[in-house]
Design an enzyme around this catalytic site. Structure first.
Site, short mmCIF file in Angstrom:
data_model
loop_
_atom_site.label_atom_id
_atom_site.label_comp_id
_atom_site.label_asym_id
_atom_site.label_seq_id
_atom_site.Cartn_x
_atom_site.Cartn_y
_atom_site.Cartn_z
N GLY A 153 0.84 -1.19 0.00
CA GLY A 153 0.00 0.00 0.00
C GLY A 153 0.87 1.23 0.00
O GLY A 153 2.09 1.14 -0.03
N GLY A 154 0.19 2.36 0.01
CA GLY A 154 0.92 3.62 0.06
C GLY A 154 1.77 3.71 1.30
O GLY A 154 2.84 4.30 1.29
N GLN A 155 1.29 3.09 2.36
CA GLN A 155 1.98 3.27 3.62
C GLN A 155 2.94 2.17 3.96
O GLN A 155 3.78 2.33 4.83
CB GLN A 155 0.98 3.34 4.75
CG GLN A 155 0.07 4.51 4.71
CD GLN A 155 -0.89 4.41 5.84
OE1 GLN A 155 -0.52 4.46 6.99
NE2 GLN A 155 -2.14 4.22 5.52
N GLY A 156 2.78 1.01 3.34
CA GLY A 156 3.67 -0.05 3.76
C GLY A 156 3.38 -1.35 3.05
O GLY A 156 2.56 -1.43 2.13
N VAL B 76 2.22 -5.37 3.30
CA VAL B 76 1.43 -6.26 4.15
C VAL B 76 1.88 -7.69 3.91
O VAL B 76 1.94 -8.16 2.77
CB VAL B 76 -0.07 -6.11 3.84
CG1 VAL B 76 -0.89 -6.95 4.81
CG2 VAL B 76 -0.49 -4.65 3.92
N LYS C 101 1.22 -5.52 8.86
CA LYS C 101 1.52 -4.35 8.04
C LYS C 101 2.78 -3.70 8.57
O LYS C 101 2.86 -3.31 9.74
CB LYS C 101 0.35 -3.37 8.10
CG LYS C 101 0.50 -2.19 7.19
CD LYS C 101 -0.88 -1.64 6.90
CE LYS C 101 -0.87 -0.14 6.76
NZ LYS C 101 -2.22 0.39 6.69
N ASP D 19 -10.25 8.13 3.55
CA ASP D 19 -9.77 7.54 2.29
C ASP D 19 -10.64 6.35 1.91
O ASP D 19 -10.16 5.23 1.74
CB ASP D 19 -8.30 7.15 2.44
CG ASP D 19 -7.63 6.89 1.09
OD1 ASP D 19 -8.25 7.22 0.05
OD2 ASP D 19 -6.51 6.36 1.07
#
Ligand SMILES: *[C@@H]1O[C@H](CO)[C@@H](O)[C@H](O)[C@H]1NC(C)=O
Ligand SMILES: *[C@@H]1O[C@H](CO)[C@@H](O)[C@H](O)[C@H]1NC(C)=O
Ligand SMILES: *[C@@H]1O[C@H](CO)[C@@H](O)[C@H](O)[C@H]1NC(C)=O
Ligand SMILES: *[C@@H]1O[C@H](CO)[C@@H](O)[C@H](O)[C@H]1NC(C)=O
Ligand SMILES: *[C@@H]1O[C@H](CO)[C@@H](O)[C@H](O)[C@H]1NC(C)=O
Ligand SMILES: *[C@@H]1O[C@H](CO)[C@@H](O)[C@H](O)[C@H]1NC(C)=O
Ligand SMILES: *[C@@H]1O[C@H](CO)[C@@H](O)[C@H](O)[C@H]1NC(C)=O
Ligand SMILES: *[C@@H]1O[C@H](CO)[C@@H](O)[C@H](O)[C@H]1NC(C)=O
Ligand SMILES: *[C@@H]1O[C@H](CO)[C@@H](O)[C@H](O)[C@H]1NC(C)=O
Ligand SMILES: *[C@@H]1O[C@H](CO)[C@@H](O)[C@H](O)[C@H]1NC(C)=O
Ligand SMILES: *[C@@H]1O[C@H](CO)[C@@H](O)[C@H](O)[C@H]1NC(C)=O
Ligand SMILES: *[C@@H]1O[C@H](CO)[C@@H](O)[C@H](O)[C@H]1NC(C)=O
Length: 758
Positions: A432-435, A437, A451, A548
């Site tokens: 994902g955008g953040q990390g 998984v 995550k 989001d």
């Protein structure tokens, strides 16, 4: 006995005593002095009447005026107010003027400002400006040995701007330090005759800096001398001491008239910064009048919390105060919420500790990584563990485990390494955008999603922490469950329940596996997601805005139950309204247009984005598509124009486009229109969306039941799983919904706002 002794004293001694008392009385004011003249406070050393003032500070109160007004001694200078703390006072000065017609000078009025008989006063150079107004004006100011001035010109009112004294209609200049007398003058050769039609008069005055706001209107007529009939304020510096400095004055404690003026024991002496002499001030921790014995009073700092920044427990002492965290807490009492309980069992404290821990680790992480040294990292780890314990890490763990029955676990790094095969790339199930998984299996054979934040900047790690905070408060069947986290590592990791069927985006748009998805399944996913969002908005103690909402953030478990996920962009609603607005979040195609304008993330932003998700479910088209024509790129724009042209049928996924379902589909489309309203206030709430979808879904089931009974063979789509209760009565899709009429009226508004291009 005492009276007898007194009577026996020689009269010469008595006279001497009386004289001393009288002398002392002039050093400090007697109690019966008038300390007010009209609305103006008159603090010592100023005073009215014999014995009430220090030499040089005598005032006259003209009580025949209404209200009475104070003047400096025998001068005609009127005092506006006095500040003993700053050694300043304000007086009125005259607005001098000269007026012309085309041929003649019509008159003038110039009043000198003359305090030369009062050496204690000077016109403050820092606080005043010489100002002239006019369109053909050369104005001068000065005295026998000093002159300055400024020029203001304009040929018409055009080009003159309000509020600026830039030489067009108005000019200003600084004056010299220490002046006691100043007079103005106007040039007669360069005069208003040439501009008299729109500007017959010129003006000049010394005025408190930034007090006067020039306006175009001041050029016309002879108005300014009327507007400021009693004058404009000028700031005066004053000092006591008559040219003596502090050290000198102290040597002369009480022999008037030159006695040391700082009478209170809690006062200090300052050399005057403008000219000779000195002024007094109360020492730090005291306020009041330093020129009077007992004039400096202790400040109760504790009653002025924001000024003295004490938010803990505050104790006022004489001349000072102490500020500390209340018993049982620790931290920084000088900031709001800076004190944290050392022991406690309530949720907010645990969350605070959590945040404190997270941000500390974050700090250590960032500082650790910036130097990239393995050895340093090792040391850092030790420091972190120590820090973690210090900050109540152990305590935190207990509280998390017991909180509201939600089993929240602090995982060790070892556990998670084991669970993911040392974060093997074969275990990656999503990026994902953040990390990243990973899929992991815990010791007890439970499957989890782990995550791991990308090696993140501070913002991302903050989002991570926020997600954890938010999710740990939620317990809803349609919200992904956070099982725990790991704080030990450089970058914190979150552990979730694992869902097997991926996300809704893949489910709808995957090119490799194209599933057949019946309408009722789509409706059910919509209802479940809507309920989860409605729960976030309204059911939890602090409303949460997802921020989001999109199909890839709706996960599906074995039974295709929707689970809303990814709270990295979320916001706890009422707090820090501006905090998140600094960067745009959300995803192309889903982003609330109103949010882009206002930067205010609200519940209604989620409603908009959710409208897009419903649309995706109905059309099976992506919210935003590259590689297509501009008109087709944005699903919402497409839909709205189709709605206007009454061609929405063409957009609906052919797979669900059945004659008998079109009524339900049309109703869902109407709901989408409401959700996509460009005005957030006019969108329905998430709760209303969930309820309406629920009813439509139910109607769909009933219709299916109906048709099932009529054509028992034609039954491939409807799975009875979704029908939990047998229908009590047949409902009329188009009329039985109480919300239908609401749709109608709102629909009109929605169409209007679409048509007005908003
Ligand atoms: C100031 O000092 C001078 C001489 O030192 C004295 O003549 C004068 O009276 C004093 N003025 C005041 C207001 O004390
Ligand atoms: C007070 O003001 C009035 C009106 O300006 C004036 O006539 C009068 O002389 C003043 N009195 C004193 C004591 O200055
Ligand atoms: C006197 O004290 C007050 C309050 O502490 C302060 O605001 C002021 O600037 C001081 N004045 C001087 C001349 O230092
Ligand atoms: C200007 O004023 C003077 C004196 O009031 C007057 O005699 C003269 O006629 C005026 N000129 C014009 C052009 O108005
Ligand atoms: C005004 O200025 C003009 C030219 O600068 C001059 O001829 C005229 O005499 C002046 N008017 C008066 C009243 O001084
Ligand atoms: C101020 O007044 C004094 C006398 O009272 C006089 O000598 C001096 O010239 C005046 N100053 C101005 C600028 O008018
Ligand atoms: C000029 O504007 C300032 C700031 O807006 C205001 O504080 C001040 O009172 C105004 N002055 C006057 C004379 O109105
Ligand atoms: C300047 O202020 C006056 C009122 O004080 C107003 O009438 C005028 O329109 C303003 N002019 C400009 C250019 O803002
Ligand atoms: C203002 O100036 C006019 C002359 O143009 C004069 O008649 C009037 O008395 C003045 N007003 C004040 C308060 O000075
Ligand atoms: C006042 O000024 C003198 C010399 O100008 C200096 O020595 C002294 O320290 C100053 N005193 C204070 C209190 O600032
Ligand atoms: C007040 O107390 C603090 C420490 O508690 C000290 O640092 C400060 O200097 C004190 N202030 C005064 C004016 O005594
Ligand atoms: C549903 O209600 C509408 C309006 O009340 C009516 O015209 C229509 O006939 C009804 N349909 C059914 C199937 O009952």
């Amino acid at each position: 006995m005492a009276a007898l002794t007194l009577r026996l004293l020689p009269s010469a001694v008595l006279i001497a005593i009386a004289l001393t008392v009288a002398a002392l009385a002039t050093a400090a004011s007697p109690p019966n002095c008038d300390r007010k003249c009209g609305d103006v406070d008159i603090p010592y050393p100023f005073g009215i009447g014999a014995g009430c003032f220090r030499d040089g500070f005598d005032l006259v109160c003209n009580r025949s005026l209404q209200p009475p007004r104070p003047f400096i001694g025998d001068t005609s200078i009127e005092l506006m107010d006095v500040s003993v703390a700053l050694g300043r006072a304000r007086a009125y000065t005259h607005v001098d003027w000269v007026c012309y017609n085309a041929t003649d000078m019509l008159g003038y009025e110039i009043v000198p400002f003359n305090l030369s008989t009062r050496p204690a006063f000077a016109i403050s150079a820092a606080e005043n400006k010489f100002t002239a107004v006019g369109c053909a004006t050369v104005a001068l100011v000065g005295n026998d040995d000093y002159v300055t001035g400024c020029v203001s010109a304009c040929t018409s009112e055009a080009g003159v701007s309000n509020d600026t004294c830039d030489g067009f209609g108005c000019c200003q200049t600084a004056i010299r330090e220490g002046m006691t007398a100043l007079t103005t003058g106007f040039s007669v050769d360069y005069n208003n005759s040439r501009v008299w039609e729109f500007n017959p008069c010129s003006y000049a005055f010394i005025v408190e800096h930034e007090w006067y706001n020039f306006s175009l209107a001041d050029l016309g007529g002879n108005r300014l001398n009327q507007t400021y009939k009693s004058g404009v304020p000028v700031v005066l510096d004053w000092n006591v001491g008559n040219m003596t400095i502090c050290e000198e004055a102290r040597r002369n404690p009480n022999s008037p008239p030159a006695s040391y003026a700082c009478a209170d024991k809690n006062s200090e002496c300052f050399n005057s910064s403008t000219g000779g002499g000195y002024i007094c001030n109360c020492t730090s921790g005291y306020q009041g009048n330093p020129y009077e014995d007992g004039g400096c009073q202790d400040i109760d700092e504790c009653s002025r919390q924001s000024e003295y920044r004490c938010y803990g427990s505050c104790i006022n002492t004489i001349g000072n105060y102490t500020c500390s965290c209340p018993q049982g807490t620790m931290g920084d009492p000088t900031t709001k919420d800076g004190c944290h309980p050392t022991t406690s069992s309530t949720l907010p404290q645990y969350l605070k500790v959590l945040i404190a821990t997270m941000s500390s680790i974050l700090f250590l992480t960032i500082s650790g990584f910036s130097t990239n040294l393995w050895l340093k990292n090792r040391n850092l780890m030790k420091t972190k563990q120590k820090f973690f314990k210090q900050n109540g890490g152990v305590l935190l763990q207990q509280q998390m485990n017991s909180y509201r029955g939600v089993t929240f676990k602090l995982f060790t790094q070892e556990e998670l390494k084991k669970a993911t095969d040392n974060f093997s790339s074969s275990r990656i199930i999503g990026r994902g955008g953040q990390g990243i998984v990973y899929e992991g299996m815990l010791e007890d054979n439970r499957l989890v999603a782990i995550k791991k934040s990308k090696l993140a900047d501070e913002r991302q790690t903050r989002e991570f922490a926020k997600e954890m905070l938010i999710l740990s408060q939620i317990n809803h069947k349609n919200v992904i469950k956070l099982l725990g986290c790991c704080l030990e590592v450089e970058v914190p990791m979150l552990v979730y329940e694992l869902v097997s069927k991926g996300n809704l985006f893949e489910y709808l748009h995957s090119k490799t596996h194209r599933f057949h998805i019946p309408l009722d399944a789509r409706l059910r996913i919509a209802v479940e997601s809507a309920e989860a969002l409605a729960y976030l908005h309204s059911s939890t103690s602090t409303p949460i805005i997802h921020g989001d909402v999109k199909s890839s953030n709706i996960l599906l478990d074995d039974e295709y139950t929707a689970k809303v996920s990814d709270f990295g962009a979320s916001k706890l609603a009422p707090k820090d309204a501006t905090q998140l607005a600094t960067f745009v979040q959300g995803t192309c195609g889903y982003l609330d247009p109103e949010y882009m304008l206002t930067c205010q993330l609200t519940e209604k932003s989620d409603v908009f984005s959710f409208g897009v998700v419903i649309l995706e479910l109905l059309t099976r088209r992506k919210a935003f598509e590259f590689n297509v024509s501009d008109e087709e790129m944005l699903l919402t724009a497409n839909f709205i124009s189709a709605m206007k042209e009454n061609k929405v049928d063409e957009m609906v996924d052919p797979e669900i486009k059945k004659e008998e379902d079109m009524v339900v589909i049309k109703e869902v489309c109407k709901l989408v229109v409401l959700c996509l309203n460009s005005n957030g206030d006019e969108r329905p709430t998430m709760k209303e969306v969930a309820e309406d979808l629920g009813k439509l879904s139910k109607n769909k089931q009933i219709l299916d039941m109906q048709s099932k009974h009529q054509n028992p063979v034609d039954d491939i789509i409807v799975t009875s799983d979704y029908v939990h209760e047998p229908p009590q009565r047949m409902q009329n899709v188009t009329s039985s919904e109480h919300s239908t009429s609401r749709y109608r009226s709102l629909e009109v508004q929605a169409v209007l706002s679409i048509e007005s291009g908003r």
